[in-house]
Structure formats: C-alpha cells, structure tokens
Design a protein around this motif. Structure first.
Motif, PDB file in Angstrom:
ATOM      1  N   ASP A  29     -15.849   3.347  68.916  1.00  0.00           N
ATOM      2  CA  ASP A  29     -14.570   3.069  68.266  1.00  0.00           C
ATOM      3  C   ASP A  29     -13.638   2.402  69.273  1.00  0.00           C
ATOM      4  OD1 ASP A  29     -12.280   2.987  66.768  1.00  0.00           O
ATOM      5  OD2 ASP A  29     -11.887   5.156  66.851  1.00  0.00           O
ATOM      6  N   LEU A  30     -13.638   1.074  69.297  1.00  0.00           N
ATOM      7  CA  LEU A  30     -12.780   0.336  70.227  1.00  0.00           C
ATOM      8  C   LEU A  30     -11.320   0.411  69.835  1.00  0.00           C
ATOM      9  CD1 LEU A  30     -14.895  -2.927  70.776  1.00  0.00           C
ATOM     10  CD2 LEU A  30     -15.060  -0.729  71.943  1.00  0.00           C
ATOM     11  N   GLY A  31     -11.066   0.639  68.556  1.00  0.00           N
ATOM     12  CA  GLY A  31      -9.691   0.650  68.061  1.00  0.00           C
ATOM     13  C   GLY A  31      -8.868   1.810  68.567  1.00  0.00           C
ATOM     14  N   ALA A  32      -9.500   2.864  69.079  1.00  0.00           N
ATOM     15  CA  ALA A  32      -8.746   4.007  69.608  1.00  0.00           C
ATOM     16  C   ALA A  32      -8.103   3.690  70.947  1.00  0.00           C
ATOM     17  CB  ALA A  32      -9.665   5.219  69.746  1.00  0.00           C
ATOM     18  N   SER A  33      -8.506   2.597  71.579  1.00  0.00           N
ATOM     19  CA  SER A  33      -7.994   2.223  72.903  1.00  0.00           C
ATOM     20  C   SER A  33      -6.902   1.177  72.767  1.00  0.00           C
ATOM     21  CB  SER A  33      -9.128   1.687  73.783  1.00  0.00           C
ATOM     22  OG  SER A  33     -10.172   2.632  73.898  1.00  0.00           O
ATOM     23  N   GLY A  34      -6.068   1.114  73.793  1.00  0.00           N
ATOM     24  CA  GLY A  34      -5.036   0.088  73.846  1.00  0.00           C
ATOM     25  C   GLY A  34      -5.396  -0.992  74.846  1.00  0.00           C
ATOM     26  N   ALA A  35      -4.417  -1.850  75.144  1.00  0.00           N
ATOM     27  CA  ALA A  35      -4.686  -2.954  76.063  1.00  0.00           C
ATOM     28  C   ALA A  35      -4.907  -2.467  77.486  1.00  0.00           C
ATOM     29  CB  ALA A  35      -3.522  -3.950  76.031  1.00  0.00           C
ATOM     30  N   LYS A  36      -4.292  -1.340  77.849  1.00  0.00           N
ATOM     31  CA  LYS A  36      -4.384  -0.859  79.231  1.00  0.00           C
ATOM     32  C   LYS A  36      -4.848   0.584  79.334  1.00  0.00           C
ATOM     33  CE  LYS A  36      -1.068  -4.123  81.156  1.00  0.00           C
ATOM     34  NZ  LYS A  36       0.143  -4.318  81.998  1.00  0.00           N
ATOM     35  N   ASP A  37      -5.289   1.188  78.242  1.00  0.00           N
ATOM     36  CA  ASP A  37      -5.853   2.537  78.306  1.00  0.00           C
ATOM     37  C   ASP A  37      -7.099   2.577  77.431  1.00  0.00           C
ATOM     38  OD1 ASP A  37      -4.127   2.203  76.100  1.00  0.00           O
ATOM     39  OD2 ASP A  37      -4.130   4.353  75.717  1.00  0.00           O
ATOM     40  N   ILE A  38      -8.244   2.703  78.081  1.00  0.00           N
ATOM     41  CA  ILE A  38      -9.528   2.690  77.384  1.00  0.00           C
ATOM     42  C   ILE A  38      -9.979   4.131  77.183  1.00  0.00           C
ATOM     43  CG2 ILE A  38     -11.923   1.935  77.483  1.00  0.00           C
ATOM     44  CD1 ILE A  38      -9.503   0.115  79.654  1.00  0.00           C
ATOM     45  N   LYS A  39     -10.209   4.509  75.943  1.00  0.00           N
ATOM     46  CA  LYS A  39     -10.610   5.871  75.615  1.00  0.00           C
ATOM     47  C   LYS A  39     -12.067   5.870  75.148  1.00  0.00           C
ATOM     48  CE  LYS A  39      -5.959   7.357  74.291  1.00  0.00           C
ATOM     49  NZ  LYS A  39      -5.123   7.953  73.216  1.00  0.00           N
ATOM     50  N   ILE A  40     -12.920   6.463  75.958  1.00  0.00           N
ATOM     51  CA  ILE A  40     -14.341   6.507  75.642  1.00  0.00           C
ATOM     52  C   ILE A  40     -14.685   7.918  75.188  1.00  0.00           C
ATOM     53  CG2 ILE A  40     -16.655   6.161  76.543  1.00  0.00           C
ATOM     54  CD1 ILE A  40     -15.480   4.252  78.575  1.00  0.00           C
ATOM     55  N   PRO A  41     -15.240   8.088  73.985  1.00  0.00           N
ATOM     56  CA  PRO A  41     -15.530   9.434  73.478  1.00  0.00           C
ATOM     57  C   PRO A  41     -16.494  10.197  74.381  1.00  0.00           C
ATOM     58  CG  PRO A  41     -15.703   7.794  71.728  1.00  0.00           C
ATOM     59  CD  PRO A  41     -15.577   7.034  73.011  1.00  0.00           C
ATOM     60  N   ILE A  42     -16.274  11.510  74.435  1.00  0.00           N
ATOM     61  CA  ILE A  42     -17.176  12.399  75.153  1.00  0.00           C
ATOM     62  C   ILE A  42     -18.177  12.956  74.152  1.00  0.00           C
ATOM     63  CG2 ILE A  42     -17.341  14.583  76.413  1.00  0.00           C
ATOM     64  CD1 ILE A  42     -14.567  14.014  77.523  1.00  0.00           C
TER      65      ILE A  42
END
Length: 439
Positions: A29-42
C-alpha cells in the motif's frame, strides 16, 4: 525455553520483520506513505495462546464469573508474584503496524536491495550564504565597528610609545648636557622619546636644577626607573592613542555552501486508454523513484504533468488518480516540460530527470516528428519512458519502441516495460542503472 520466553520471542520477531522492500514496492500500500515518510507494513506474527476446548466443558477447576467462554483466549501467561516489576521481561510492548523510513533511509535500503551504490550525478550548485561576523574591512557602518580590536591596537601603541617621563626629566638635570645629548642618551637606553618633547620640557626645568647630577651614571644610580606596567597600575590609563587607520569593521563571512539540487519531471498519460491497472503500474514505478531521488539529493523538487491530447501541470496528490476521455498526444507534455524547466530550473543550476509513463499509444507520427526531437532538445541527466501495458504490448502501442530505436544508444535515455507488478523492480533497477553510468 518456557512459554513466557517463547511469547517474547514471537513479539520480537513480529516487530523486526517489516514487509520485504521488493514486495512492498510491487504489491504494498504505497498510498499510506507521504512524500517524506515511507510507511512499510510489518508482517503480523500470531502470538501463541490457550483456548478452552468444547470437550472440556464442565469438570474440575472451571470456576464462575470472569471465566472465559468456550473458544475464548485465556490470554498471555501472567507473571508470578514479584515478577514483571520495574520493566522486567513479561510486560507487553506497544503494537506496531508500520516500519517508518525517511527518503534517505529508503534510498540506502533500495541500493542494498538492488545491489547498487549510486551517488548523485551532475553538477553541485554553490550557494553563497552569510556566516558569522568574522571578516574585517576598513570601511563599514559605524554599528559594525570592531571596538575591541580598535582598543587593542590603541593599547599596543600606548605601550610601544610610553616612557618614564620623570626619569627623562632627571636626565635633563645632568650638568652641562644639551637637549640633543639627552635625546641620544634616551635612544641608547631604548627610551622612545622625541626631541620635540625634550625641547618643550627643557624650558620647564628650573635653572637651579640643571646641574643636579654630575653625570648620567650618577643620575641612574640615584633615580629609580619605573616600567610601563608599574605606571599603569599606579596611575591607571589616562588616554589611549586611537588612530583612524586602526579602525576595522566587522563583516559577515561569505560561505560557499555546496548543494546538490534535483528536479524530477513526472509525466503521465491520463487518456481514456489508461485504465486502473495501467495507472497503478505507473504509481508503483514513479513513487519509489521519487522517494529514492529525494533521499539522494540535498534538495529535490518535483513537477507533475498530466496529458491526453493536451498537457497541464497538477499537484502530486492528484497526479495518479486523474483520468480523462480524450485522445493522446505525448509531445504536448514534453513541450510543457521544456517550458517549465527553462523558466524555473535552468540546466546550469539543476540536475534534471524527466520520467514519462503510459501505454505507448500516441497520435500518428507524434513520437517521431515531435517527441523524439523534444527529448533531444531537453538537457537532462536522464530521460526515461515506462510503458505500462498489462498482457503485453498492443498492436498500436509503438511509442516506447520508437523511442528505444531512435535514442536507445544515448547514455541518458532508457525505456522500461512494465506489464505486471513483478516487473516494477526490474524497471526501477534499469532506470537507476542507466543513471549510474550516464555522465
């Protein structure tokens, strides 16, 4: 190892195991991240727990009130009396849903994942900034006068010019001397006094004292000579001989700060043929590239251009969601990109990346007659075109092939083909590898 240790180990593994980076780019889900904060699911790891079995209903030890129903988890094992205090093992930690990265960390992780060691290419812009007031000039506003320096220069002159006036006056009282003789004697004694001062003082000495000493030697034996420091301690500083040539003005130091700047122009076909699957493939390719370049450069800016038969600039938030019903003329996007780059991002100051994506469908002869000449005209570190055509290339989708055929030998041009999410990583690798070798 007991049950409690097993439980803690499961929790530890669950927090450490974020989703694989390649899997995240291709399917996450790339949409959960912003331009400067990448959120990768655990990835979730189920914790072990006891449950009541229906076959064990009734029987000894099944108390009333607060006892879980059949099939309900008993819960984690409870610490024995005295255990679990002061943060000892056994306390539950907070639940985590995402592993967060900034773009720099993402770029490092992607380099490692793809086996790359890329550094920003191209120019470094030198920006002049004002630093501390450490430079000194001879002129300037009165408010910037370096008074401390002025005082020190005056004090040094005072110490260099100062002499024991009483001691010299006593030398004038040597029998038979003249002002010139006293002057030369002072020079031999390293006393810096002018002949003019001696002449002036000579007239103030009473005539009956002019023969007080038989010789200079006798005077020296009977008169104690004081040092400058002794006189300052005794009398203080009455005056400091400031001079205009001692004036200095504080000026801010000009620091040349090197900064690597990059502008990324993202171009996307939004015509009627670009359906949802194609749009998603564009997003999965462009978004990681944006994060990557943001992490690699000191300062990154992005331009987003959507086009069908015409082109217009849009914001990042709407770039991947736009869909129109019009036809396709890819050259309109490159014409707009050229205008924006020329006006806002001159080649002498900016590293430039021009990334375009679509399904390779274009109006007749537009690629050969307009797009390719425009790509050759736009100076850039890298031109990339990504064809997103699920199920393989369509019969009338020839844009990517034409670009590759005409510009494939250029060091700064790359064409990538993405038919499924599994192709995204290879496309990103292909693009970044081309940038690694381009000069």
């Amino acid at each position: 190892m007991g049950l409690r240790e097993d439980l803690e180990r499961f929790r530890e593994v669950g927090e450490e195991r974020r989703e694989d980076l390649k899997e995240f780019i291709s399917y996450g889900d790339l949409g959960a991240s912003g331009a400067k904060d990448i959120k990768i699911p655990i990835k979730v790891v189920n914790l072990p727990e006891f449950k009541y079995d229906r076959l064990d209903m009734g029987g000894v030890g099944q108390g009333q009130g607060g006892t879980p129903d059949v099939g309900q988890p008993v819960g984690p094992p409870q610490p024995a009396p005295g255990e679990g205090d002061e943060g000892e093992p056994g306390e539950e930690g907070a639940e985590h849903e995402y592993y967060e990265m900034d773009p720099e960390q993402f770029a490092e992780a992607l380099d490692e994942e793809l086996g790359l060691e890329l550094e920003p290419k191209g120019k470094e812009v030198i920006e002049e900034v004002e630093g501390d007031f450490t430079d000194i000039t001879r002129v300037g506003p009165h408010s910037t006068l370096d008074f401390e320096r002025l005082f020190k220069e005056g004090l040094k002159r005072k110490l260099a010019m100062d002499f024991d006036e009483e001691f010299v006056r006593e030398a004038m009282k040597v029998e038979g001397t003249t002002p010139e003789q006293v002057y030369h004697w002072c020079r031999d004694q390293h006393i810096l006094v002018s002949l003019t001062w001696i002449d002036d003082e000579w007239t103030r000495i009473p005539k009956d004292e002019l023969d007080k000493w038989a010789s200079f030697e006798e005077m020296e034996q009977n008169v104690e000579r004081t040092t400058t420091v002794q006189r300052i301690r005794r009398d203080g500083l009455k005056e400091i001989p400031f001079r205009r040539e001692d004036e200095r003005y504080r000026h801010p130091e000009i620091i040349e700060k090197k900064q690597s700047n990059v502008v990324v122009v993202n171009i996307r076909d939004v015509s009627g043929s670009m359906r949802e699957t194609k749009r998603e493939l564009v997003e999965r390719t462009f978004t990681p590239l944006d994060w990557y370049l943001t992490g690699k450069y000191d300062h990154a800016e992005f331009v987003y251009i959507a086009h069908d038969a015409e082109a217009w600039e849009v914001e990042r938030d709407e770039f991947f969601g736009i869909r129109s019903g019009g036809g396709t003329r890819i050259s309109s996007a490159y014409e707009l990109a050229a205008e924006i780059l020329e006006e806002r991002y001159p080649w002498r100051d900016w590293n430039r990346y021009v990334f375009a994506a679509g399904d390779s469908e274009n109006s007749s002869n537009d690629t050969k007659e307009r797009v390719i000449p425009k790509m050759e005209q736009i100076e850039a570190n890298l031109h990339a075109y990504v064809e997103t055509q699920p199920g393989g290339t369509a019969i009338n989708a020839t844009h990517a092939e034409e670009v590759e055929r005409s510009l494939g030998d250029e060091d700064n041009v790359v064409v990538a083909y993405v038919s499924t999410p599994d192709d995204v990583i290879e496309a990103i690798y292909q693009i970044l590898s081309t940038e690694a070798t381009a000069e």
